[in-house]
Design a protein around this motif. Structure first.
Motif, PDB file in Angstrom:
ATOM      1  N   VAL A  40      35.557  38.023  33.010  1.00  0.00           N
ATOM      2  CA  VAL A  40      35.705  40.365  34.626  1.00  0.00           C
ATOM      3  C   VAL A  40      34.186  40.122  35.304  1.00  0.00           C
ATOM      4  O   VAL A  40      35.053  39.799  35.941  1.00  0.00           O
ATOM      5  CB  VAL A  40      36.356  41.122  33.478  1.00  0.00           C
ATOM      6  N   PHE A  41      33.448  40.183  34.700  1.00  0.00           N
ATOM      7  CA  PHE A  41      32.224  40.768  35.216  1.00  0.00           C
ATOM      8  C   PHE A  41      31.474  39.624  36.739  1.00  0.00           C
ATOM      9  O   PHE A  41      31.429  40.050  38.013  1.00  0.00           O
ATOM     10  CB  PHE A  41      31.040  41.315  34.811  1.00  0.00           C
ATOM     11  N   LEU A  42      31.705  38.297  36.248  1.00  0.00           N
ATOM     12  CA  LEU A  42      31.759  37.484  37.362  1.00  0.00           C
ATOM     13  C   LEU A  42      32.482  37.251  38.606  1.00  0.00           C
ATOM     14  O   LEU A  42      32.490  37.564  39.826  1.00  0.00           O
ATOM     15  CB  LEU A  42      31.281  36.274  36.769  1.00  0.00           C
ATOM     16  N   THR A  43      33.903  37.672  37.785  1.00  0.00           N
ATOM     17  CA  THR A  43      35.060  37.832  38.838  1.00  0.00           C
ATOM     18  C   THR A  43      34.347  38.814  40.117  1.00  0.00           C
ATOM     19  O   THR A  43      35.203  38.895  41.402  1.00  0.00           O
ATOM     20  CB  THR A  43      36.296  37.619  38.480  1.00  0.00           C
ATOM     21  N   SER A  44      34.701  40.086  39.347  1.00  0.00           N
ATOM     22  CA  SER A  44      34.870  41.319  40.143  1.00  0.00           C
ATOM     23  C   SER A  44      33.510  41.183  40.635  1.00  0.00           C
ATOM     24  O   SER A  44      33.231  41.623  41.702  1.00  0.00           O
ATOM     25  CB  SER A  44      34.503  42.482  39.439  1.00  0.00           C
ATOM     26  N   GLY A  45      32.251  40.480  40.231  1.00  0.00           N
ATOM     27  CA  GLY A  45      30.612  40.458  40.886  1.00  0.00           C
ATOM     28  C   GLY A  45      31.315  39.854  42.761  1.00  0.00           C
ATOM     29  O   GLY A  45      30.362  40.049  43.462  1.00  0.00           O
ATOM     30  N   LEU A  46      31.812  38.629  42.390  1.00  0.00           N
ATOM     31  CA  LEU A  46      31.847  37.716  43.247  1.00  0.00           C
ATOM     32  C   LEU A  46      33.070  38.185  44.094  1.00  0.00           C
ATOM     33  O   LEU A  46      32.140  38.192  45.230  1.00  0.00           O
ATOM     34  CB  LEU A  46      32.554  36.191  42.956  1.00  0.00           C
ATOM     35  N   SER A  47      33.914  39.191  43.769  1.00  0.00           N
ATOM     36  CA  SER A  47      34.814  39.128  44.707  1.00  0.00           C
ATOM     37  C   SER A  47      34.077  40.741  45.441  1.00  0.00           C
ATOM     38  O   SER A  47      33.847  40.698  46.944  1.00  0.00           O
ATOM     39  CB  SER A  47      35.848  40.417  43.922  1.00  0.00           C
ATOM     40  N   ILE A  79      34.006  51.180  34.631  1.00  0.00           N
ATOM     41  CA  ILE A  79      34.640  51.441  33.080  1.00  0.00           C
ATOM     42  C   ILE A  79      35.897  50.789  33.021  1.00  0.00           C
ATOM     43  O   ILE A  79      36.730  50.530  31.813  1.00  0.00           O
ATOM     44  CB  ILE A  79      35.213  52.895  33.221  1.00  0.00           C
ATOM     45  N   LEU A  80      36.767  50.763  34.083  1.00  0.00           N
ATOM     46  CA  LEU A  80      37.837  50.163  34.140  1.00  0.00           C
ATOM     47  C   LEU A  80      37.513  48.372  33.789  1.00  0.00           C
ATOM     48  O   LEU A  80      38.922  47.294  33.105  1.00  0.00           O
ATOM     49  CB  LEU A  80      38.770  49.856  35.386  1.00  0.00           C
ATOM     50  N   PHE A  81      37.194  47.515  34.363  1.00  0.00           N
ATOM     51  CA  PHE A  81      36.635  46.218  33.764  1.00  0.00           C
ATOM     52  C   PHE A  81      36.860  45.975  32.541  1.00  0.00           C
ATOM     53  O   PHE A  81      36.931  45.386  31.448  1.00  0.00           O
ATOM     54  CB  PHE A  81      35.766  45.567  34.510  1.00  0.00           C
ATOM     55  N   PHE A  82      35.571  47.173  31.033  1.00  0.00           N
ATOM     56  CA  PHE A  82      34.915  47.306  30.561  1.00  0.00           C
ATOM     57  C   PHE A  82      36.648  47.305  29.461  1.00  0.00           C
ATOM     58  O   PHE A  82      36.825  46.630  28.280  1.00  0.00           O
ATOM     59  CB  PHE A  82      33.879  48.142  30.235  1.00  0.00           C
ATOM     60  N   PHE A 114      45.180  37.153  33.268  1.00  0.00           N
ATOM     61  CA  PHE A 114      45.091  35.990  33.699  1.00  0.00           C
ATOM     62  C   PHE A 114      45.512  36.246  35.425  1.00  0.00           C
ATOM     63  O   PHE A 114      44.814  35.938  36.935  1.00  0.00           O
ATOM     64  CB  PHE A 114      45.009  34.880  33.098  1.00  0.00           C
ATOM     65  N   ALA A 115      46.216  36.586  35.620  1.00  0.00           N
ATOM     66  CA  ALA A 115      47.381  36.812  37.175  1.00  0.00           C
ATOM     67  C   ALA A 115      46.666  37.771  37.976  1.00  0.00           C
ATOM     68  O   ALA A 115      46.760  37.679  39.052  1.00  0.00           O
ATOM     69  CB  ALA A 115      48.778  35.900  37.347  1.00  0.00           C
ATOM     70  N   GLN A 116      47.024  38.436  36.802  1.00  0.00           N
ATOM     71  CA  GLN A 116      46.435  40.409  37.473  1.00  0.00           C
ATOM     72  C   GLN A 116      44.687  40.363  38.379  1.00  0.00           C
ATOM     73  O   GLN A 116      44.527  40.670  38.819  1.00  0.00           O
ATOM     74  CB  GLN A 116      47.081  41.303  37.287  1.00  0.00           C
ATOM     75  N   LEU A 117      44.441  39.263  37.502  1.00  0.00           N
ATOM     76  CA  LEU A 117      42.508  39.474  37.114  1.00  0.00           C
ATOM     77  C   LEU A 117      42.167  38.736  38.824  1.00  0.00           C
ATOM     78  O   LEU A 117      41.842  38.954  39.500  1.00  0.00           O
ATOM     79  CB  LEU A 117      41.558  38.877  36.528  1.00  0.00           C
ATOM     80  N   LEU A 142      51.608  44.212  44.756  1.00  0.00           N
ATOM     81  CA  LEU A 142      51.316  42.956  43.273  1.00  0.00           C
ATOM     82  C   LEU A 142      51.067  43.439  42.223  1.00  0.00           C
ATOM     83  O   LEU A 142      51.836  42.647  41.519  1.00  0.00           O
ATOM     84  CB  LEU A 142      51.755  42.212  44.415  1.00  0.00           C
ATOM     85  N   LEU A 143      49.417  43.509  42.398  1.00  0.00           N
ATOM     86  CA  LEU A 143      49.042  43.458  41.587  1.00  0.00           C
ATOM     87  C   LEU A 143      49.663  44.783  40.347  1.00  0.00           C
ATOM     88  O   LEU A 143      49.332  44.812  39.297  1.00  0.00           O
ATOM     89  CB  LEU A 143      47.455  44.033  41.974  1.00  0.00           C
TER      90      LEU A 143
END
Length: 186
Positions: A40-47, A79-82, A114-117, A142-143
């Motif tokens: 989650v945090f790598l995905t959000s960080g990269l985004s 908070i939401l990612f946690f 995983f799809a929503q992420l 869609l999300l």
């Protein structure tokens, strides 16, 4: 307790029957929690990294009423990612009571997760980096749909995991309002 004795009511791909059934060990549970956090945090960080230049122009955009100051976004998303991590981890733990870890990861609830992420990952790139506000709004719809389906799917396994996702869904609806407002005003 009758609830604890019930097996999860989930839809699985037919080939998952081939996976062995095994219960997650404590070590595997800790590893899966760390992997969930990292994902989650790598995905959000990269985004965020891929959207950074566009984020810098956000303060200059005309925004609809109720738009919070920029400092609110990283706090809320953190908070939401946690909550996402804890929720998905609870589902994984519950599913491994019935299925192997691989089988659990390929279950409908976690595939929706995983799809929503993945869809979430691309929204900020579409909105901030490319400035495609209307397309980003439809992407956000869609999300919202995927998160709603994920919550319903999680609810069949763990009410707690489903409830932990509700703030995320509410924030996405609010983000939809902001996204559409930015498109209309700019």
């Amino acid at each position: 307790n009758v609830r604890q004795q019930e097996k999860p009511k989930i839809s699985l791909s037919p080939f998952l029957i081939l996976f062995e059934v095994k219960i997650m060990t404590k070590k595997q549970s800790i590893i899966s929690l760390i992997a969930s956090l990292a994902l989650v945090f790598l995905t959000s960080g990269l985004s965020s990294l891929l959207s950074k230049n566009g984020m810098e122009s956000y303060p200059n955009l005309a925004k609809p009423p109720l738009a919070p100051p920029g400092i609110v976004f990283p706090i809320v998303w953190g908070i939401l990612f946690f909550l996402m991590v804890i929720s998905s981890w609870l589902i994984l733990k519950e599913l491994t009571q019935t299925f192997s870890i691989k089988g659990a990861l390929l279950s409908t609830p976690l595939l929706l997760y995983f799809a929503q992420l993945l869809v979430n990952f691309f929204w900020s790139i579409l909105f901030f980096r490319f400035g495609w506000y209307l397309f980003a709004f439809f992407w956000l719809l869609l999300l919202i749909f995927l998160v709603y389906k994920m919550i319903r799917s999680f609810e069949q396994i763990s009410h707690t995991a489903a409830y932990l996702q509700i703030p995320y869904l509410l924030w996405l609806v609010f983000a939809g309002y902001l996204n559409l407002g930015v498109w209309v005003l700019n």
